[in-house]
Design a protein around this motif. Structure first.
Motif, PDB file in Angstrom:
ATOM      1  N   LEU A  57      -2.106 -18.533   3.141  1.00  0.00           N
ATOM      2  CA  LEU A  57      -1.115 -17.383   2.902  1.00  0.00           C
ATOM      3  C   LEU A  57      -2.193 -16.130   3.338  1.00  0.00           C
ATOM      4  O   LEU A  57      -3.025 -16.060   3.069  1.00  0.00           O
ATOM      5  N   ASP A  58      -1.443 -15.120   3.710  1.00  0.00           N
ATOM      6  CA  ASP A  58      -2.135 -13.761   3.742  1.00  0.00           C
ATOM      7  C   ASP A  58      -2.276 -12.780   2.805  1.00  0.00           C
ATOM      8  O   ASP A  58      -1.010 -12.184   2.384  1.00  0.00           O
ATOM      9  N   ARG A  59      -3.284 -12.432   1.988  1.00  0.00           N
ATOM     10  CA  ARG A  59      -3.258 -11.751   1.000  1.00  0.00           C
ATOM     11  C   ARG A  59      -3.450 -10.061   1.155  1.00  0.00           C
ATOM     12  O   ARG A  59      -3.315  -9.366   0.323  1.00  0.00           O
ATOM     13  N   ASP A  60      -3.344  -9.725   2.530  1.00  0.00           N
ATOM     14  CA  ASP A  60      -3.563  -8.491   2.915  1.00  0.00           C
ATOM     15  C   ASP A  60      -2.469  -7.703   3.422  1.00  0.00           C
ATOM     16  O   ASP A  60      -2.675  -6.637   3.904  1.00  0.00           O
ATOM     17  N   MET A  61      -1.171  -8.259   3.182  1.00  0.00           N
ATOM     18  CA  MET A  61      -0.074  -7.833   3.746  1.00  0.00           C
ATOM     19  C   MET A  61       0.816  -7.338   2.705  1.00  0.00           C
ATOM     20  O   MET A  61       0.911  -7.566   1.518  1.00  0.00           O
ATOM     21  N   LEU A  62       1.695  -6.292   3.120  1.00  0.00           N
ATOM     22  CA  LEU A  62       2.681  -5.916   2.054  1.00  0.00           C
ATOM     23  C   LEU A  62       3.605  -6.844   1.727  1.00  0.00           C
ATOM     24  O   LEU A  62       4.194  -6.921   0.621  1.00  0.00           O
ATOM     25  N   ILE A  63       4.155  -7.805   2.440  1.00  0.00           N
ATOM     26  CA  ILE A  63       5.337  -8.754   2.256  1.00  0.00           C
ATOM     27  C   ILE A  63       4.491  -9.978   1.488  1.00  0.00           C
ATOM     28  O   ILE A  63       3.401 -10.537   2.295  1.00  0.00           O
ATOM     29  N   ARG A  64       4.437 -10.177   0.263  1.00  0.00           N
ATOM     30  CA  ARG A  64       3.910 -11.340  -0.511  1.00  0.00           C
ATOM     31  C   ARG A  64       4.688 -12.600  -0.452  1.00  0.00           C
ATOM     32  O   ARG A  64       5.796 -12.469  -1.225  1.00  0.00           O
ATOM     33  N   PHE A  65       4.300 -13.624   0.231  1.00  0.00           N
ATOM     34  CA  PHE A  65       3.404 -13.801   0.950  1.00  0.00           C
ATOM     35  C   PHE A  65       3.927 -14.369   2.461  1.00  0.00           C
ATOM     36  O   PHE A  65       4.969 -15.177   2.450  1.00  0.00           O
ATOM     37  N   LEU A  66       3.049 -14.313   3.663  1.00  0.00           N
ATOM     38  CA  LEU A  66       3.516 -14.798   4.687  1.00  0.00           C
ATOM     39  C   LEU A  66       2.255 -15.485   5.239  1.00  0.00           C
ATOM     40  O   LEU A  66       1.140 -15.290   4.753  1.00  0.00           O
ATOM     41  N   PRO A  67       2.272 -16.225   6.172  1.00  0.00           N
ATOM     42  CA  PRO A  67       1.307 -17.094   6.931  1.00  0.00           C
ATOM     43  C   PRO A  67       0.131 -16.287   7.263  1.00  0.00           C
ATOM     44  O   PRO A  67       0.318 -15.153   7.785  1.00  0.00           O
ATOM     45  N   ILE A  68      -1.222 -16.805   6.974  1.00  0.00           N
ATOM     46  CA  ILE A  68      -2.236 -15.972   7.386  1.00  0.00           C
ATOM     47  C   ILE A  68      -2.581 -15.938   9.036  1.00  0.00           C
ATOM     48  O   ILE A  68      -2.185 -16.768   9.641  1.00  0.00           O
ATOM     49  N   LYS A  69      -3.178 -14.662   9.254  1.00  0.00           N
ATOM     50  CA  LYS A  69      -3.659 -14.739  10.714  1.00  0.00           C
ATOM     51  C   LYS A  69      -4.775 -15.768  10.991  1.00  0.00           C
ATOM     52  O   LYS A  69      -5.678 -16.231  10.070  1.00  0.00           O
ATOM     53  N   PHE A  70      -4.512 -16.543  12.177  1.00  0.00           N
ATOM     54  CA  PHE A  70      -5.494 -17.641  12.205  1.00  0.00           C
ATOM     55  C   PHE A  70      -6.994 -17.276  12.192  1.00  0.00           C
ATOM     56  O   PHE A  70      -7.792 -17.946  11.676  1.00  0.00           O
ATOM     57  N   ASP A  71      -7.361 -16.103  12.707  1.00  0.00           N
ATOM     58  CA  ASP A  71      -8.894 -15.875  12.634  1.00  0.00           C
ATOM     59  C   ASP A  71      -9.453 -15.724  11.278  1.00  0.00           C
ATOM     60  O   ASP A  71     -10.698 -16.113  11.174  1.00  0.00           O
ATOM     61  N   LYS A  72      -8.514 -15.348  10.174  1.00  0.00           N
ATOM     62  CA  LYS A  72      -9.246 -15.281   9.099  1.00  0.00           C
ATOM     63  C   LYS A  72      -9.256 -16.693   8.584  1.00  0.00           C
ATOM     64  O   LYS A  72     -10.218 -16.848   7.791  1.00  0.00           O
ATOM     65  N   LEU A  73      -8.353 -17.805   8.624  1.00  0.00           N
ATOM     66  CA  LEU A  73      -8.480 -19.039   8.292  1.00  0.00           C
ATOM     67  C   LEU A  73      -9.779 -19.567   8.910  1.00  0.00           C
ATOM     68  O   LEU A  73     -10.292 -20.332   8.186  1.00  0.00           O
ATOM     69  N   ARG A  74      -9.954 -19.289  10.239  1.00  0.00           N
ATOM     70  CA  ARG A  74     -11.131 -20.074  11.112  1.00  0.00           C
ATOM     71  C   ARG A  74     -12.419 -19.519  10.361  1.00  0.00           C
ATOM     72  O   ARG A  74     -13.266 -20.285  10.239  1.00  0.00           O
TER      73      ARG A  74
END
Lengths: 366, 366, 366
Positions: free
Chosen positions: A303-320
């Motif tokens: 999950l992406d912790r950097d976005m206003l909508i808590r929570f949607l899927p993370i950006k792939f490069d962050k997971l990588r």
């Protein structure tokens, strides 16, 4: 009729071999087919061009199952959808599923005689039974997450959890543990960070009981690092008073010292620190785990912790980046919170299916 | 070509009758088909195994139509999508559609001569006309929701609503009421709770005018219970100073006493109290409705009020518990806020389609 | 088998010509096909009935590409999805794509030697190269958005942006500008409003360098109007101290005066003012642009700023009103923030695809 027009167009397109043709009829096809894969789609065979080395991170081989819902909206899947999700998991190499908690406050994942008596609500499906059956079907190990009464979140006191779980652990082992060989371990679900009052005693007590009742099946915890993104209950995305790596090491050294005889692995959540802090924290985590003979897992949050909508899927490069750091640190296993919302091709969040595709592309999984 | 490979695989899969086969080619099929139903899907025929009695709640037979949008993002449907949605509604037994409001501040659902003169914006489609046509086509009753100027939300004063709706009720009846036999009633849309200043006068005044102009067509209201989850405009999910059931009874007794001659039904929103408070509040609501000869409906909310994202579809078991409580209390009818976002198979929130499937499974609707 | 049953039903439905038939078998078909377009769908050919003049606004011919993500969750698209999106854009007449920023804090869209040395993260794909290739393929112009270090957001000081972009502009022109004829201009990405400290100097300095290095390629800015919906970083949807149109004119007159020799166009974001303020502000914007010989564009936002979920696609009528106002004011071009999340048929937000359909319906685009 629309469908016939489309088929006619597809035939013509195939005959002419148009490659970048932009015609109304192509778009009629694309538009009609926007929820299916269309053979007229000229983009269909394109591969992304990666400029980083592929297959250079630790692969995810485990996932939490987020039942019952706490802060992530429910997908309302039936057994059909869960079965299909296990297939999607299996495809990318997941061999371990962890039910994040068996109950939360008054909601339960299975018809617990003990908790029903305490006023919890009867669930319409026995999810523990279903997950254990699916785990057997797809040859995975199932970890059972303990009950969370919510009182720790309200009071900071873990002693309620110990009391309730005495009963839960016993009855669950009798109801399922002796029946399913896919019952592979226990997840001690108290989500603590450093210096949580009574954490050592609680983890030790619950871990010991799990092991005692099940002939020593493995146990693990998945705490969070009190980093700059540990902002639960606030409006902010980051905070100022994040823990230093030195303080983190000192405190977790103490905790590991107190629990390592009954807790086999620790999977720190990786989402609360910044991407360029990963190596520093991961090195310490591995060192501590090694020192106490524990397995060092990472909970690679999808999950992406950097976005206003808590929570949607993370950006792939962050997971990588997180999985590459886990590999560099020599971690033993990567699990994720969690596949079904944030990485599954059938997730209600369509970004998840694309994350799945990017993940397969990077790890070269057909 | 991907599509051919998939077909080849499907043929082979059918021939071998593989049941839990996990092979790359299966996944190629699943992956390509992740937005369609795939015959290769081995999970396709699975039924969920329910451990509670089926068909044990009050069925939903009415839904709000959430036009125009207030706090729920718009789906941008055209007539094609609305027509299909009425089919989906009809399938599960919905016979009543209620337009939640005919206008909100400067946005309108129909080209109101009165409101245009006051500076409201011309809509691109006459939704009232469209809904009435669809209701006729699918043999449903349409309830018209009154205009909401927004001033009540800003000032707490309902007198503006009375004034504007004098004109709206008259013109709407002339424009549509005399033309469409699907025009079945009125929804007095002021969303109040207890002790709203002027509520009795406002409801009585608007209810009376609706009835007078339309030869007594039925009217209803859908207030909220001032329970622990009534947290509008705050960051929290619950509050401390919820109303007691005694206070609720006392206040609504007074309100019903003042309005029952012109308001035929009351459909309290069921989402602001906890699941184990349902019976207590529902019993009081039914008693009050009976006392004043009103119909007792429930507004079974299909949005989840317990999550960080406001709002996504509710978890099925929560909806089930609410509908079971409504049945136990002997309620007359269940409506929902609302089908098209939170329960429809074509909702932008895919969880909604799964809620629809769980609902059909539970109520044994094919 | 389900699929065969469905086909049988479709044949029968076609034979009987049933038009509003509501039968379980129809729904089996609809249900199975809820993520594809079904020929059994009786709603399939319905057109919406518009009661406003069609084709009465300024068409959108440009869009931002929101890479890398700042506050909008990432869709995780690969080259295949991006190629398809350019096709969807092309279909409605988009000829200009603008990468909103080439980097944000430590994330980058291309492997910048300068930024890598400063500690930024290597991206897995060179998005600048990919966008330029796709722009060539679909005959569009690509605008390059400058680097945003985030320090302006933190400190209000734009001088860091000037410094970093000196290097970025130079290296980007060498890496891509001389290679791709689709490299069509520059977007000076500092998102300022009135009275931002140092804005004139910063815009002038960066605009001049862009032009100098690229033989005068066009440049533009896209500031926000400090209107009632400019509520970034707060919980509210509106604020009290919005700028007056007089003050707006005074301040932007000064800014335009200082930058018009190196900034060719200004595309004010249109989402921070109310719908009935559009004409007033747009008239002033056009007057100012004309005075200084600049092009007057509108950034017609396709996200909805009025909802609790930040952000989902805008309601079509809101977009329509904004584009109609832009046409009335004689604007030169409409671009949008942004197509791929909020207007694309393949967006993870399915409301976006319906917005696309409503847009095509209104502008009569097949």
């Amino acid at each position: 009729m629309e469908t016939n027009n489309r088929r006619d167009f597809l035939k013509k397109a195939a005959l002419t071999g148009a490659s970048a043709l932009v015609a109304p009829s192509l778009f009629a096809a694309n538009d009609e087919g926007r929820r299916e894969s269309s053979p007229a789609d000229m983009a269909g065979n394109l591969e992304s061009r990666l400029i980083v080395p592929k297959n250079n991170g630790l692969k995810i081989t485990g996932t939490f199952l987020d039942e019952i819902s706490h802060d992530i909206p429910h997908q309302n899947w039936g057994e059909k959808e869960w079965d299909r999700d296990f297939q999607y998991m299996k495809r990318i190499g997941i061999d371990t599923v962890i039910m994040i908690r068996s109950g939360y406050r008054k909601f339960m994942t299975y018809p617990s005689p003990y908790l029903l008596k305490k006023g919890c609500y009867m669930p319409s499906v026995d999810l523990v039974d279903m997950y254990l059956r699916l785990a057997e079907k797809y040859k995975m190990k199932f970890y059972f997450g303990l009950y969370d009464s919510g009182r720790y979140w309200d009071t900071g006191d873990l002693s309620w959890e110990i009391e309730d779980n005495k009963y839960v652990i016993d009855e669950v082992w009798k109801m399922y543990g002796e029946k399913y060989k896919s019952f592979g371990g226990w997840y001690i679900s108290g989500e603590i960070s450093r210096a949580t009052k009574g954490a050592i005693d609680a983890f030790h007590s619950m871990g010991k009981q799990c092991k005692d009742v099940s002939n020593g099946l493995p146990t693990f915890i998945s705490p969070w690092i009190d980093g700059k993104k540990a902002i639960m209950g606030t409006d902010k995305l980051t905070k100022e008073d994040a823990v230093s790596v030195q303080q983190h090491e000192k405190e977790w050294n103490e905790i590991f010292d107190g629990i390592h005889d009954v807790v086999d692995a620790c999977a720190f959540q990786d989402g609360h620190i910044d991407y360029d802090e990963l190596d520093e924290f991961f090195t310490v985590n591995k060192k501590l785990a090694d020192k106490y003979g524990m397995k060092c897992w990472t909970n690679a949050e999808t999950l992406d912790r950097d976005m206003l909508i808590r929570f949607l899927p993370i950006k792939f490069d962050k997971l990588r980046m997180k999985l590459e750091a886990a590999k560099r640190a020599g971690y033993d296993k990567a699990i994720t919170f969690e596949f079904s919302h944030f990485m599954s091709p059938q997730s209600a969040y369509l970004q998840a299916g694309h994350l799945y595709d990017r993940y397969r592309e990077y790890f070269e999984i057909k």
